[in-house]
Design a protein around this motif. Structure first.
Motif, PDB file in Angstrom:
ATOM      1  N   ALA A  72       0.953   8.331   1.522  1.00 50.38           N
ATOM      2  CA  ALA A  72       1.189   9.271   2.621  1.00 50.38           C
ATOM      3  C   ALA A  72      -0.110   9.577   3.361  1.00 50.38           C
ATOM      4  N   VAL A  73      -1.170   9.770   2.590  1.00 51.70           N
ATOM      5  CA  VAL A  73      -2.447  10.105   3.204  1.00 51.70           C
ATOM      6  C   VAL A  73      -2.924   8.960   4.105  1.00 51.70           C
ATOM      7  N   ARG A  74      -2.716   7.757   3.623  1.00 50.57           N
ATOM      8  CA  ARG A  74      -3.136   6.608   4.432  1.00 50.57           C
ATOM      9  C   ARG A  74      -1.937   5.990   5.124  1.00 50.57           C
ATOM     10  N   ARG A  75      -1.063   6.808   5.647  1.00 52.80           N
ATOM     11  CA  ARG A  75       0.191   6.245   6.147  1.00 52.80           C
ATOM     12  C   ARG A  75      -0.053   5.331   7.353  1.00 52.80           C
ATOM     13  N   ASN A  76       0.856   4.356   7.423  1.00 54.46           N
ATOM     14  CA  ASN A  76       0.786   3.342   8.473  1.00 54.46           C
ATOM     15  C   ASN A  76      -0.479   2.493   8.402  1.00 54.46           C
ATOM     16  N   THR A  77      -1.055   2.385   7.194  1.00 52.94           N
ATOM     17  CA  THR A  77      -2.156   1.445   7.023  1.00 52.94           C
ATOM     18  C   THR A  77      -1.683   0.374   6.050  1.00 52.94           C
ATOM     19  N   LYS A  78      -2.575  -0.560   5.772  1.00 52.68           N
ATOM     20  CA  LYS A  78      -2.220  -1.623   4.824  1.00 52.68           C
ATOM     21  C   LYS A  78      -1.967  -1.045   3.440  1.00 52.68           C
ATOM     22  N   THR A  79      -2.796  -0.068   3.040  1.00 57.00           N
ATOM     23  CA  THR A  79      -2.620   0.560   1.728  1.00 57.00           C
ATOM     24  C   THR A  79      -1.205   1.103   1.606  1.00 57.00           C
ATOM     25  N   ASP A  80      -0.762   1.774   2.649  1.00 53.68           N
ATOM     26  CA  ASP A  80       0.570   2.362   2.644  1.00 53.68           C
ATOM     27  C   ASP A  80       1.624   1.279   2.420  1.00 53.68           C
ATOM     28  N   THR A  81       1.545   0.216   3.216  1.00 49.69           N
ATOM     29  CA  THR A  81       2.530  -0.861   3.096  1.00 49.69           C
ATOM     30  C   THR A  81       2.515  -1.442   1.692  1.00 49.69           C
ATOM     31  N   THR A  82       1.301  -1.728   1.193  1.00 55.05           N
ATOM     32  CA  THR A  82       1.191  -2.315  -0.136  1.00 55.05           C
ATOM     33  C   THR A  82       1.812  -1.394  -1.181  1.00 55.05           C
ATOM     34  N   LEU A  83       1.451  -0.138  -1.131  1.00 49.39           N
ATOM     35  CA  LEU A  83       1.971   0.801  -2.127  1.00 49.39           C
ATOM     36  C   LEU A  83       3.483   0.933  -2.014  1.00 49.39           C
ATOM     37  N   SER A  84       3.975   0.957  -0.782  1.00 51.27           N
ATOM     38  CA  SER A  84       5.426   1.086  -0.604  1.00 51.27           C
ATOM     39  C   SER A  84       6.144  -0.113  -1.184  1.00 51.27           C
ATOM     40  N   ILE A  85       5.603  -1.293  -0.921  1.00 46.88           N
ATOM     41  CA  ILE A  85       6.247  -2.497  -1.448  1.00 46.88           C
ATOM     42  C   ILE A  85       6.184  -2.490  -2.969  1.00 46.88           C
ATOM     43  N   LEU A  86       5.045  -2.061  -3.500  1.00 47.61           N
ATOM     44  CA  LEU A  86       4.913  -1.967  -4.956  1.00 47.61           C
ATOM     45  C   LEU A  86       5.983  -1.051  -5.524  1.00 47.61           C
ATOM     46  N   ALA A  87       6.159   0.077  -4.849  1.00 52.09           N
ATOM     47  CA  ALA A  87       7.137   1.053  -5.337  1.00 52.09           C
ATOM     48  C   ALA A  87       8.543   0.467  -5.308  1.00 52.09           C
ATOM     49  N   VAL A  88       8.860  -0.272  -4.246  1.00 51.08           N
ATOM     50  CA  VAL A  88      10.186  -0.869  -4.170  1.00 51.08           C
ATOM     51  C   VAL A  88      10.334  -1.978  -5.212  1.00 51.08           C
ATOM     52  N   LEU A  89       9.244  -2.706  -5.420  1.00 46.22           N
ATOM     53  CA  LEU A  89       9.283  -3.764  -6.440  1.00 46.22           C
ATOM     54  C   LEU A  89       9.686  -3.181  -7.785  1.00 46.22           C
ATOM     55  N   GLY A  90       9.187  -1.975  -8.048  1.00 48.06           N
ATOM     56  CA  GLY A  90       9.514  -1.304  -9.310  1.00 48.06           C
ATOM     57  C   GLY A  90      10.998  -1.168  -9.526  1.00 48.06           C
ATOM     58  N   VAL A  91      11.754  -0.982  -8.435  1.00 54.71           N
ATOM     59  CA  VAL A  91      13.203  -0.879  -8.616  1.00 54.71           C
ATOM     60  C   VAL A  91      13.921  -2.164  -8.259  1.00 54.71           C
ATOM     61  N   SER A  92      13.178  -3.228  -7.958  1.00 57.07           N
ATOM     62  CA  SER A  92      13.898  -4.432  -7.570  1.00 57.07           C
ATOM     63  C   SER A  92      13.891  -5.492  -8.654  1.00 57.07           C
ATOM     64  N   ILE A  93      13.158  -5.273  -9.718  1.00 61.41           N
ATOM     65  CA  ILE A  93      13.223  -6.187 -10.856  1.00 61.41           C
ATOM     66  C   ILE A  93      13.908  -5.443 -11.989  1.00 61.41           C
ATOM     67  N   PRO A  94      15.008  -5.984 -12.499  1.00 61.74           N
ATOM     68  CA  PRO A  94      15.711  -5.275 -13.567  1.00 61.74           C
ATOM     69  C   PRO A  94      14.786  -5.012 -14.750  1.00 61.74           C
ATOM     70  N   SER A  95      14.999  -3.883 -15.388  1.00 64.07           N
ATOM     71  CA  SER A  95      14.096  -3.498 -16.474  1.00 64.07           C
ATOM     72  C   SER A  95      14.088  -4.535 -17.590  1.00 64.07           C
ATOM     73  N   PHE A  96      15.212  -5.218 -17.812  1.00 60.64           N
ATOM     74  CA  PHE A  96      15.192  -6.172 -18.932  1.00 60.64           C
ATOM     75  C   PHE A  96      14.303  -7.373 -18.627  1.00 60.64           C
ATOM     76  N   VAL A  97      14.239  -7.730 -17.357  1.00 60.80           N
ATOM     77  CA  VAL A  97      13.338  -8.822 -16.994  1.00 60.80           C
ATOM     78  C   VAL A  97      11.893  -8.360 -17.108  1.00 60.80           C
ATOM     79  N   PHE A  98      11.637  -7.183 -16.542  1.00 55.80           N
ATOM     80  CA  PHE A  98      10.282  -6.643 -16.607  1.00 55.80           C
ATOM     81  C   PHE A  98       9.834  -6.497 -18.062  1.00 55.80           C
ATOM     82  N   ALA A  99      10.712  -5.952 -18.903  1.00 55.45           N
ATOM     83  CA  ALA A  99      10.356  -5.714 -20.297  1.00 55.45           C
ATOM     84  C   ALA A  99      10.079  -7.033 -21.018  1.00 55.45           C
TER      85      ALA A  99
END
Lengths: 340, 546, 309
Positions: free
Chosen positions: C123-150
């Motif tokens: 949020a602090v660095r919103r609309n920067t590359k950091t923001d995009t990267t972090l947002s994608i990371l956060a979505v990645l967290g819910v886009s790989i099923p936990s059993f695969v991740f585990a």
């Protein structure tokens, strides 16, 4: 002051008749709500790309029906089991070579695969083409999600509108029911349902919808509660418009953005939940396949045949990310506060 | 000689004389501990009961076999050897057995093991109130059936008597050639009456509510935990043969996890999935554990009239390539079956060859798609049907799932045959098949004891396990003869069973699929493990790790 | 405070009602189920079967069975397991609930705290590359099923790198991988939520005022923005708890954790109805308690909410 007298009538110009209207015209073209949202969505690069990713995956999954369906994906050729990916040309990672038990070899040669036959995603333990399976599995997953979303839509929206519109006693009772349903964990509801129903596409979708409609109904109810107090609704009421007509004519269009955003969140979570069920062993039954069952099969073999996990995982992740980003983008686009 | 000497020394201060003896004992034990390391084993399900009367799961058999001894114990060649019994005699008619019990054998709490413990244990298993699911094994012992049916209320009428503390008499209603081979099994273990009565309903539900008569004592089992340890039983009469001091059994439900744990040296044993087998065949630790278990398809003649036609049954059998099923689909955990009876069951009394091998009819159970099509068309004509659509019932265990998918694609190679799969949880499969609510089902049967009757008696026309309702008078007559007229003549009895098995293969009463085995990693430094094809899968008595 | 008290009482009433409904639903659903409790049922004599059925109370009229079950279940007495003979279901659950709760709490704390951090940074660095990267990371967290991740984490971190134990439950080190695997979902949820909230708050009048007053950026972020964004996060804990329960089922199996999640799965696969029913009820109860606690907490920390109304 003498000069003033020198002004003659010729110095004046007759203004056109529609002067007033012209003056009031705003330079921007007028846009409907949807057009405006679309314009703002296009500005959001992430969401816009996501939209196209979804369109492509959905199109591929459904156009491929003649190519990848229950019959063709069930075709087994066990002699060609566990073949690594191979595509025309000699791309690294797609050259049909693999390493098993410390030994590197050309798996296609060993399995006597005809020249010119390729499996770009490789084959599974039954020798079935993973590319076809992924297409088919994506379709099944999407179907589950869409059926769940549809049930969500019909039931959740109706429920929320009735509850919000009627208010009072009816609302209270209906909200207690929602409260009760949402305090039972979704896995529990699902397990109980699947124990008595024959596992399959529809029952899994129903199980998912049974737990997800409550959040849809809550959102709709909240919207309706605030809309109800607004003047245009009061006006319609005073004019004697029937509640059904008010619902369809006035309420639905006004809550449509909420519905769309919520659906965009329901679809990926349904896909995800189905995948999890596959791991527990109560997902889509064989010989059908879903992204979940493909991932589960791939997961058990990934140390030896990583490609069996990688491809379904990529598609699933792409879908999940795309739906989530699109949902975020749509929410922003529909939000009047972010209007610029 | 190192740390653990502290405690015995403190004790020795109190008992000067005994002290020296104790210290010496610990010293030698310590040396042994240095020599043989603790073993860590994996099972895929948690222990569910340690009550010999209520045992059902394979892991329960393992636990009970580790902590108990029966009259006999199976050796590494799967031959029953006297254990708590020293010797026995049989009457000429085969109806009366007298067992002489070993003197000086003790329970882990120090009370002597006597003939009464067997009498009590056997009576308790047969008591209908106990609801033992293995009580049927006693059928043939005098009054066992009557007691189980509730017709005979007096438990003491059961044909097992303690003549004195060390003499056990067993009376039978009919000769039971399999009796001795059943005695190493948990339901035949002794149970200490005083102890069982003292702990009541909790008997066998936690480590503290069990007594050991065998090589190990169990610790830390609270009834539901996933890690159970076994320590050497110092009261065991044959304790010198037990080299391992500590054995840990962990529940690992996920095969990938088991594989990783083995690879990281945390486990000494793990079972392998087919994919893991493919990648491990050259590993020194790779082991195939035999089991006298067979998988077969039952064709329900009650629900699908076409299955009454022998040609159709044979067509189905010919359509299946069992070699591919065993090698490519169930890799490592199956060998192609040619008989209904499992392999590793018994040997031919004439030449010592494996029963299943010596009764195989060449070419009866094999793959031949053309012949399958031909027989199928012929069968359809005979039954007057145009085509056939059937549902294949299977449980959701990994093996059954794989087999079902494979079989579906194999059978559909026959023109005019359509197969759908119905997958249900294990117990639902059991009850659906018992109620005969299926078209075709993949069944799995493990031998209860080392005798052909454990398989072939199942398919007599009046047996509840004849779920396909196949009926053949000649087959019934052969089985009756083996159990009646020829019961005391091993060779003639064998000939009867051979003929029955061959008749079944030709008529395709059931469709044999594969003989099950278990692919596993067993750490090469672990030696002396005994795998019982029937009964407890793992016997740890002689196991040790260098 | 009496309003609060009344509110809590009302909520407990609803919890009670819900429990009765859940118990009734599970009871009647289970009655519809095929399958006998016994693996070897066909081997039993009629007499034995009758005795077992009466032992499990299966011979009584349905409504009598139902009444007994309801009364007993409300006292946490769910009868005896079919699979683990003579073991009361309540004991089976009690003995295994500890690791499940510990894992759930750890994952919640880990997920929420790291989620807040990531979300705030974005949020602090919103609309920067950091923001995009972090947002994608956060979505990645819910886009790989936990059993695969585990499974991947177990293989790479546990086996290949050998940094952490592969599986088991023998001390804190053993809890790290499962906690991370299970915490990915709440992490992603919290990160996205915090980012949106903070961006919202940052555009609000009082932050403008703070800026106009000349407060430093740090002060604005930490004192005003983040704090105000945290409050509504409490409402998300309920849904997170639901996800954690579902996720734990998978994680416990993969990491061989002696919890109720793994037991729940095996009870489903072995038709152990009493355990399924008992676990179902306990899960629902746990969720309701979490929901109640978060609601009370929300009322306490946000002065704008008046629970009594």
């Amino acid at each position: 002051m003498a000069e003033l007298n020198q002004v003659s009538a010729a110095d004046f110009e007759l203004l056109p008749n529609d002067r007033k209207r012209n003056n009031e015209t705003i330079e921007k073209p007028s846009l409907s709500f949807a057009q405006d949202a679309w314009r703002r969505l296009k500005k959001n690069k992430g969401a816009f790309i996501s939209l196209w990713v979804i369109v492509v995956i959905v199109a591929a999954a459904f156009i491929s029906i003649p190519y990848a369906n229950t019959t063709t994906t069930a075709e087994q050729n066990v002699m060609q089991q566990n073949l690594p990916p191979k595509a025309p040309g000699n791309l690294p990672g797609f050259n049909g070579k693999q390493k098993v038990d410390g030994e590197r070899f050309d798996a296609y040669k060993r399995a006597d695969v005809k020249k010119g036959e390729y499996h770009i995603f490789g084959t599974d333990q039954f020798g079935r083409d993973i590319f076809k399976r992924v297409l088919y599995g994506t379709r099944v997953s999407l179907q589950v999600a869409l059926i769940a979303a549809l049930m969500d839509l019909v039931f959740g929206v109706t429920y929320g509108m009735i509850s919000g519109w009627k208010g009072g006693r009816v609302d209270m009772v209906m909200q207690r029911i929602v409260e009760i349903i949402s305090s039972v964990p979704n896995l529990v509801v699902f397990v109980l349902l699947i124990l008595i129903m024959k596992p399959g596409l529809f029952s899994i979708a129903l199980g998912i919808a049974l737990t997800s409609w409550t959040s849809m109904s809550r959102l709709i109810r909240a919207e309706v509660l605030s809309l109800k107090e607004q003047d245009f609704i009061s006006a319609a009421k005073t004019l004697g418009t029937s509640p059904w007509k008010i619902g369809l004519r006035h309420l639905v269009p006004n809550v449509s953005s909420t519905i769309i955003v919520q659906l965009m969140f329901t679809i990926p979570s349904a896909i995800f939940f189905e995948a999890l069920l596959s791991f527990i062993g109560i997902g889509i039954p064989v010989p059908m396949a879903s992204l979940g069952t493909l991932l589960n099969d791939g997961q058990t073999a990934f140390q030896f045949y990583p490609y069996q996990l990688v491809f379904p995982a990529l598609i699933l992740s792409a879908l999940m990310i795309a739906f989530n980003l699109l949902a975020d983008g749509l929410r922003d686009a529909f939000d009047p506060r972010t209007r610029d | 000689m190192k740390k653990s000497i502290g405690k015995p020394l403190a004790l020795a201060a109190g008992f000067m004389l005994a002290g020296t003896v104790l210290a010496q004992a610990t010293a030698s034990a310590d040396e042994e501990e240095g020599k043989y390391k603790p073993i860590t084993w994996a099972e895929n399900a948690p222990l569910s009961s340690m009550d010999p009367s209520k045992v059902t799961a394979a892991i329960d058999f393992d636990g009970l076999t580790a902590t108990n001894d029966g009259l006999f114990r199976a050796d590494k060649n799967n031959k029953p050897q006297p254990a708590l019994a020293e010797s026995y005699e049989v009457s000429d008619d085969g109806l009366h057995y007298t067992f002489k019990l070993r003197k000086g054998a003790e329970w882990s709490n120090g009370t002597p093991i006597t003939a009464n413990d067997f009498v009590y244990g056997w009576q308790r298993t047969n008591d209908p109130k106990t609801a033992s699911q293995y009580a049927y094994l006693f059928s043939g012992i005098k009054n066992a059936d009557a007691i189980q049916n509730g017709k005979e209320k007096d438990l003491s009428k059961l044909g097992v008597k303690a003549e004195d503390d060390h003499t056990l008499k067993v009376d039978l209603e009919k000769p039971l050639p399999q009796l001795i081979s059943m005695l190493p099994m948990a339901p035949f273990f002794p149970q200490n009456e005083a102890f069982v009565k003292e702990v009541g309903a909790k008997y066998g539900t936690q480590s503290k509510y069990i007594l050991s008569s065998g090589p190990y004592v169990q610790q830390d089992w609270n009834g539901s935990n996933d890690t159970v340890t076994y320590k050497k039983n110092e009261k065991y009469y044959d304790k010198d043969a037990v080299k391992t001091k500590k054995l840990t059994i962990k529940t690992i439900a996920d095969q990938n996890t088991g594989y990783n744990l083995y690879k990281s040296d945390t486990l000494d044993f793990t079972t392998l999935s087919p994919q893991q087998v493919t990648a491990s065949k050259n590993d020194k630790a790779f082991t195939t554990i035999p089991s006298a278990t067979a998988s077969y398809m039952q064709l329900n003649e009650k629900q699908v009239p076409e299955f009454k036609n022998t040609n159709i049954r044979r067509a189905i059998s010919y359509a299946i390539d069992r070699k591919i099923l065993a090698d490519k689909i169930l890799t490592g955990s199956a060998t192609p079956a040619t008989t209904f009876s499992a392999t590793k069951l018994v040997e031919n009394p004439n030449d010592g060859e494996d029963f299943s091998k010596s009764v195989t009819v060449d070419g009866a159970v094999t793959h031949d798609l053309d012949k399958a099509q031909e027989l199928f068309d012929k069968g359809l004509k005979e039954t007057g049907s145009k085509d056939l659509e059937i549902e294949l019932l299977a449980d959701d265990s990994d093996g059954a799932k794989r087999s079902a998918e494979f079989l579906q694609s194999q059978l559909q190679q026959i023109d005019g045959l359509k197969v759908k799969i119905k997958m249900v949880p294990f117990k639902q499969r059991i009850s659906l098949s018992a109620d005969k609510k299926f078209d075709m089902v993949i069944s799995l049967w493990g031998a209860d004891y080392a005798d052909p009757s454990t398989f072939l008696d199942l398919y007599k026309s009046d047996s509840p396990f004849n779920e396909g309702s196949w009926h053949n008078d000649e087959y019934d007559a052969l089985i009756d003869r083996a159990n009646g007229e020829h019961v005391n003549d091993p060779k003639k009895r064998f000939a009867d069973y051979k003929e029955a098995e061959q008749l079944m293969s030709k008529e395709m009463g059931v469709v044999p699929l594969y003989y099950r085995s278990q692919a596993a990693f067993v750490r090469p430094s672990v030696k002396g493990m005994v795998y019982q094809p029937a009964g407890a899968p793992y016997d740890f008595k002689w196991a040790y790790k260098e | 405070m009496s309003g609060m008290f009344k509110y809590i009482l009302k909520r407990i009433g609803i919890i009670f009602l819900t429990l009765i409904i859940v118990i009734s639903a599970t009871f009647f659903l289970m009655k519809l189920m095929p399958g006998s409790p016994l693996a070897n049922a066909a081997r039993l004599s009629g007499e034995q079967r009758q005795l077992i059925e009466s032992q499990y109370g299966l011979n009584d009229p349905l409504m009598v069975q139902y009444w007994h079950y309801l009364v007993n279940a409300l006292q946490f007495n769910f009868g005896h397991s079919f699979q683990f003979q003579d073991q009361p279901v309540s004991r089976l659950i009690a003995q295994r609930i500890g690791p499940s709760i510990q894992l759930g709490l750890q994952a919640l704390v880990f997920g929420v705290i790291s989620g807040i951090g990531l979300g705030a940074a974005a949020a602090v660095r919103r609309n920067t590359k950091t923001d995009t990267t972090l947002s994608i990371l956060a979505v990645l967290g819910v886009s790989i099923p936990s059993f695969v991740f585990a499974a991947l984490a177990q293989y790479f971190v546990g086996l290949k790198l050998g940094w952490l134990p592969i599986a088991g439950w023998e001390g804190f080190k053993f809890t790290i991988l499962p906690t991370i695997a299970l915490g990915m979902a709440p992490l992603a949820t919290a990160a996205r939520f915090i980012r949106t909230e903070m961006v919202d708050v940052m555009g609000s009048d009082y932050i403008e005022l703070a800026r106009a007053k000349g407060l430093s950026q740090n002060e604005i972020v930490w004192k005003h923005t983040l704090r105000n964004s945290l409050i509504p996060l409490v409402t998300l804990i309920g849904p997170m708890a639901v996800n954690l329960m579902t996720g734990s089922v998978v994680i416990e199996k993969i990491f061989a954790i002696p919890g109720i999640g793994g037991q729940f799965v095996s009870s489903i696969l072995t038709n152990d109805y009493p355990v399924i029913m008992g676990t179902t009820i306990v899960y629902s109860m746990m969720l309701m308690v979490v929901l109640l606690v978060t609601d009370i907490l929300y009322g306490l920390i946000d002065p704008r909410i008046r629970l009594a109304n």
